[in-house]
Write a protein that holds these residues in place. Sequence first.
Motif, short mmCIF file in Angstrom:
data_model
loop_
_atom_site.label_atom_id
_atom_site.label_comp_id
_atom_site.label_asym_id
_atom_site.label_seq_id
_atom_site.Cartn_x
_atom_site.Cartn_y
_atom_site.Cartn_z
N HIS A 1 43.80 46.47 44.48
CA HIS A 1 43.52 47.02 43.16
C HIS A 1 42.53 48.18 43.27
N THR A 2 41.49 48.02 44.06
CA THR A 2 40.50 49.08 44.22
C THR A 2 41.11 50.33 44.82
N LEU A 3 41.87 50.18 45.88
CA LEU A 3 42.48 51.33 46.54
C LEU A 3 43.47 52.02 45.62
N TRP A 4 44.24 51.25 44.88
CA TRP A 4 45.26 51.84 44.01
C TRP A 4 44.63 52.67 42.91
N ILE B 1 60.50 61.37 44.62
CA ILE B 1 60.19 61.20 46.04
C ILE B 1 58.68 61.28 46.26
N MET B 2 58.03 62.15 45.51
CA MET B 2 56.58 62.28 45.63
C MET B 2 55.86 60.98 45.24
N GLN B 3 56.35 60.30 44.20
CA GLN B 3 55.76 59.02 43.81
C GLN B 3 56.02 57.95 44.86
N VAL B 4 57.21 57.96 45.45
CA VAL B 4 57.50 57.02 46.54
C VAL B 4 56.58 57.29 47.72
N ALA B 5 56.33 58.57 48.00
CA ALA B 5 55.43 58.93 49.09
C ALA B 5 54.02 58.41 48.82
N LEU B 6 53.58 58.47 47.56
CA LEU B 6 52.26 57.94 47.21
C LEU B 6 52.22 56.44 47.46
N LEU B 7 53.25 55.75 47.01
CA LEU B 7 53.32 54.30 47.17
C LEU B 7 53.25 53.91 48.65
N LEU B 8 54.03 54.58 49.47
CA LEU B 8 54.06 54.27 50.90
C LEU B 8 52.72 54.62 51.56
N THR B 9 52.10 55.70 51.12
CA THR B 9 50.82 56.10 51.70
C THR B 9 49.73 55.09 51.37
N VAL B 10 49.75 54.58 50.15
CA VAL B 10 48.78 53.54 49.77
C VAL B 10 48.97 52.30 50.66
N ILE B 11 50.22 51.92 50.88
CA ILE B 11 50.50 50.74 51.71
C ILE B 11 49.99 50.96 53.14
N ARG C 1 47.96 40.30 52.77
CA ARG C 1 49.19 40.19 51.99
C ARG C 1 49.83 41.56 51.81
N PHE C 2 50.23 41.87 50.57
CA PHE C 2 50.97 43.12 50.34
C PHE C 2 50.57 43.69 48.99
N LEU C 3 50.91 44.95 48.76
CA LEU C 3 50.61 45.60 47.49
C LEU C 3 51.20 44.79 46.34
#
Length: 255
Positions: free
Chosen positions: A47-50, A110-120, A131-133
């Motif tokens: 939650h903090t990182l997101w 695609i940019m939003q998917v890139a953000l999601l993957l980068t956070v992970i 655990r996981f996002l």
Amino acid sequence: MRHLHTEFMKLRRSLSWPVVVLLPLIAVASGAIGTLSTEQGASEGWHTLWIRSIGFYGMALLPVGIAILAALVWRVEHRNGNWNALMSGASPTWCIVVGKAGVVAVLAGIMQVALLLTVIVFGTIVFGLPRFLPWEYFLSSILVIIACVPIAAIQSGLSMFIRSFAAPVAIALAATGISTVALLVGSTGAVVSPYALATYATQLGTSLVGGDNTSFDAASVSLASASLVIAVSALSTFLIMVVSTFALNRVDTRV
């Protein structure tokens, strides 16, 4: 689909792809640095990182990034007489409008998917989070992608008529600032603005962070908030496409 494929072929050597990758990377890296620099660190895990990654991204980088992508998509048409070739082709006007806006929307997604993957990646490797996002961030990301569509449509329309690269981007920055302020003061009706809708969608399930306090309370990921994003996005996209098509039909063969 043929028009989308043609537009993507034009982007093979475009600067669009670095934008799609670098903006999410900048957002998440900044959020990670901010998290590491505080005494609390990632006290609330994912939650903090997101929220530290998505805050500034949703308020500025995402809408402005879409504006940059739209300007890049249309730049090729405003050079070397390509505009005349485009307008004198066999494709109906609405196909041109939808095709250009569609490719910008796909790039934004695609940019939003890139953000999601980068956070992970950052959460797993840099912070070693367990655990996981959380699942709600995957759902909110889908809604962000949907909310990006009207911005893609309106910025594509602006870049269609404005030959300058910087002017449509400046308009997006100003509109995003106004929309964000409207959200901060609690104007729920601001979501009718495509820029405010995107910011609203990025904050679903979390809150913007300002020091130890939240700047405004974000809605939860629910049927109501999802329905609002989908409905407003669909209606505004349709209206923007109709206006853009009508306007393009009315102008001369060169802007």
